[in-house]
Scaffold this motif. Sequence first.
Motif, PDB file in Angstrom:
ATOM      1  N   LYS A 307       1.126-122.707  19.208  1.00 33.97           N
ATOM      2  CA  LYS A 307       1.843-123.567  17.996  1.00 33.97           C
ATOM      3  C   LYS A 307       3.120-123.587  18.447  1.00 33.97           C
ATOM      4  CE  LYS A 307       1.344-122.296  13.895  1.00 33.97           C
ATOM      5  NZ  LYS A 307       1.065-121.844  12.284  1.00 33.97           N
ATOM      6  N   ASP A 337       4.643-116.369  24.823  1.00 37.20           N
ATOM      7  CA  ASP A 337       4.671-117.853  25.100  1.00 37.20           C
ATOM      8  C   ASP A 337       6.126-118.134  25.807  1.00 37.20           C
ATOM      9  OD1 ASP A 337       6.897-118.125  22.836  1.00 37.20           O
ATOM     10  OD2 ASP A 337       5.109-117.617  21.689  1.00 37.20           O
ATOM     11  N   GLY A 341      11.069-119.466  20.053  1.00 29.56           N
ATOM     12  CA  GLY A 341      11.660-117.931  19.914  1.00 29.56           C
ATOM     13  C   GLY A 341      11.966-117.603  18.309  1.00 29.56           C
ATOM     14  N   TYR A 355       6.857-115.370   4.961  1.00 28.07           N
ATOM     15  CA  TYR A 355       8.463-115.679   5.553  1.00 28.07           C
ATOM     16  C   TYR A 355       7.988-116.598   6.663  1.00 28.07           C
ATOM     17  CZ  TYR A 355      12.896-114.984   7.417  1.00 28.07           C
ATOM     18  OH  TYR A 355      13.869-115.300   7.768  1.00 28.07           O
ATOM     19  N   ARG A 356       8.845-117.575   6.749  1.00 31.05           N
ATOM     20  CA  ARG A 356       8.574-118.674   7.795  1.00 31.05           C
ATOM     21  C   ARG A 356      10.068-118.661   8.499  1.00 31.05           C
ATOM     22  NH1 ARG A 356       5.998-123.642   8.027  1.00 31.05           N
ATOM     23  NH2 ARG A 356       5.471-122.784  10.121  1.00 31.05           N
ATOM     24  N   THR A 357      10.404-118.607   9.584  1.00 31.85           N
ATOM     25  CA  THR A 357      11.779-119.035  10.320  1.00 31.85           C
ATOM     26  C   THR A 357      12.379-120.469   9.824  1.00 31.85           C
ATOM     27  OG1 THR A 357      11.229-119.394  12.496  1.00 31.85           O
ATOM     28  CG2 THR A 357      11.539-117.108  11.924  1.00 31.85           C
ATOM     29  N   ALA A 360      11.268-122.681  12.560  1.00 31.78           N
ATOM     30  CA  ALA A 360       9.863-123.117  12.567  1.00 31.78           C
ATOM     31  C   ALA A 360       9.811-124.186  11.688  1.00 31.78           C
ATOM     32  CB  ALA A 360       8.909-121.923  12.254  1.00 31.78           C
ATOM     33  N   THR A 368       1.159-121.274   7.006  1.00 32.14           N
ATOM     34  CA  THR A 368       1.447-120.663   5.794  1.00 32.14           C
ATOM     35  C   THR A 368       2.359-119.454   5.590  1.00 32.14           C
ATOM     36  OG1 THR A 368      -0.459-119.235   6.415  1.00 32.14           O
ATOM     37  CG2 THR A 368      -1.199-121.245   5.428  1.00 32.14           C
ATOM     38  N   GLY A 369       2.665-118.983   6.742  1.00 31.49           N
ATOM     39  CA  GLY A 369       3.571-117.950   6.653  1.00 31.49           C
ATOM     40  C   GLY A 369       2.919-116.524   6.270  1.00 31.49           C
ATOM     41  N   LEU A 372       1.027-113.693  10.195  1.00 30.14           N
ATOM     42  CA  LEU A 372       1.624-112.325  10.647  1.00 30.14           C
ATOM     43  C   LEU A 372       1.331-111.219   9.548  1.00 30.14           C
ATOM     44  CD1 LEU A 372       4.739-113.374  12.888  1.00 30.14           C
ATOM     45  CD2 LEU A 372       2.253-112.694  13.647  1.00 30.14           C
ATOM     46  N   PHE A 398       4.287-110.963  21.634  1.00 29.84           N
ATOM     47  CA  PHE A 398       3.777-110.195  20.560  1.00 29.84           C
ATOM     48  C   PHE A 398       3.091-108.899  21.366  1.00 29.84           C
ATOM     49  CE2 PHE A 398       4.984-111.897  16.584  1.00 29.84           C
ATOM     50  CZ  PHE A 398       5.564-113.223  16.997  1.00 29.84           C
TER      51      PHE A 398
END
Length: 409
Positions: A307, A337, A341, A355-357, A360, A368-369, A372, A398
């Motif tokens: 993604k 990947d 980043g 949490y989503r950066t 992103a 959905t955050g 992870l 990761f």
Amino acid sequence: MLIIPIFNFILLVLLFFFEKLELISLVILCISNGTLMYFASKIEDQKTKIKKNTADFNVTNSSRAFTSEDLENQLINEIEDYILFINSFNAISAANQAAKNYYGDIIGKDLSSFIRVPDLLDKIEISRNKRINEYLEFDINLPTYSFFRLTVVPLSQKNVLLVVKDYTDVKKAERLRSDFVANVSHELKTPLVSIKGFLETIYSSAKDDPIAQQKFIKIMQEQANKMEILISDLMSLSRIEMQEHVQPNSKVNVNEILESLQKVPNKMAEKKGLDIKIIKNKTTPFVRGNYDKIFEVVQNLYDNAIKYTKDNSVVEIFLKNNEDKLTKGSVSIHVKDQGIGIPKNEIHRVTERFYRTANAKKNLIQGTGLGLAIVKHIINQHRGDLEINSRLNEGSEFIVHLPIYEKKN
Ligand code: ADP
């Protein structure tokens, strides 16, 4: 005690030399005197033993010689709550160790110089005058956020006792829970509102427009899928949270997981023109865990890599064996990947729920955050570790470390 038989012995020998005693009488008297000496020395031994025991007893007893006052002081100092004795002038006359550690040198100081809570002095006055306990809650924001519950207990002669309990952790957990509910409601409400809006349009303005209807139905389907993914992620998260303390114990072959991933074609990877490299390792030992859960971890990281990676780039999954005498070794699964980043200051936050950066979101990448957060919980349950290496606009790696399976003795 020994002095008497020794003196007897000398006297007998003297009598013999001055011919006042016959040899046979001397022998008989010496034997009886010897017996007397033997018993005397035994009595002497017993006396020394008794003395020693008494001394030991006194020593042990003196170390236990605790007055009830010492005991009370020690108890008060062991308590983690801050206990302060306030005199009738609202100055501190005594405090337990926890209070001294937290507030510093406070004996003799005025209470309001270090606890600045508006209602505190009023509460103390009420407690003094009515002779009842009074309660107060307060928080401070510096140096870090802390939340306290305080009890004022009336003592004799207008003195009062303050018991200050630190409830910061409880408060933070409460906040997390309410944030979570707010997040879930928001995430579910957004697609629901959109579905309702399109339904209304289909029934009204687009009633006679089959082309528009088809378009809206497709959007509604996407929104419904979004809701389904969110609900399934939430259920996964709550299941794993409940089981986190029980480590799964089966023998898992990580190579089989990579094989399963390889078998299923990935539509998004094809669409983005990605080069997928899934590299197995024959020498990789079994890990201790649950096959389905480890699969869920790798699948999540693999989906994210696809993604968030750039079009026509490479996504790699490979294994490494780590010798470690302390932990009996581990296996690490690397998912790499060449994507957008993660900024350095956000890496530690990406495993938080929802949490989503910003990166992103800016790139309009859907999610959905929760993925992870699920990954992190599963790895914790396996007593493993998650390592994240990432560079903005260059890519991310990761690494999942899992303990190897070894027979328990
Ligand atoms: P999401 O459903 O948003 O992908 P995750 O919990 O899986 O949720 O990931 C949390 C956030 O971490 C993502 O929103 C994204 O900002 C960041 N992230 C996760 N994986 C990657 C990756 N491979 N590359 C860049 N950012 C990532």
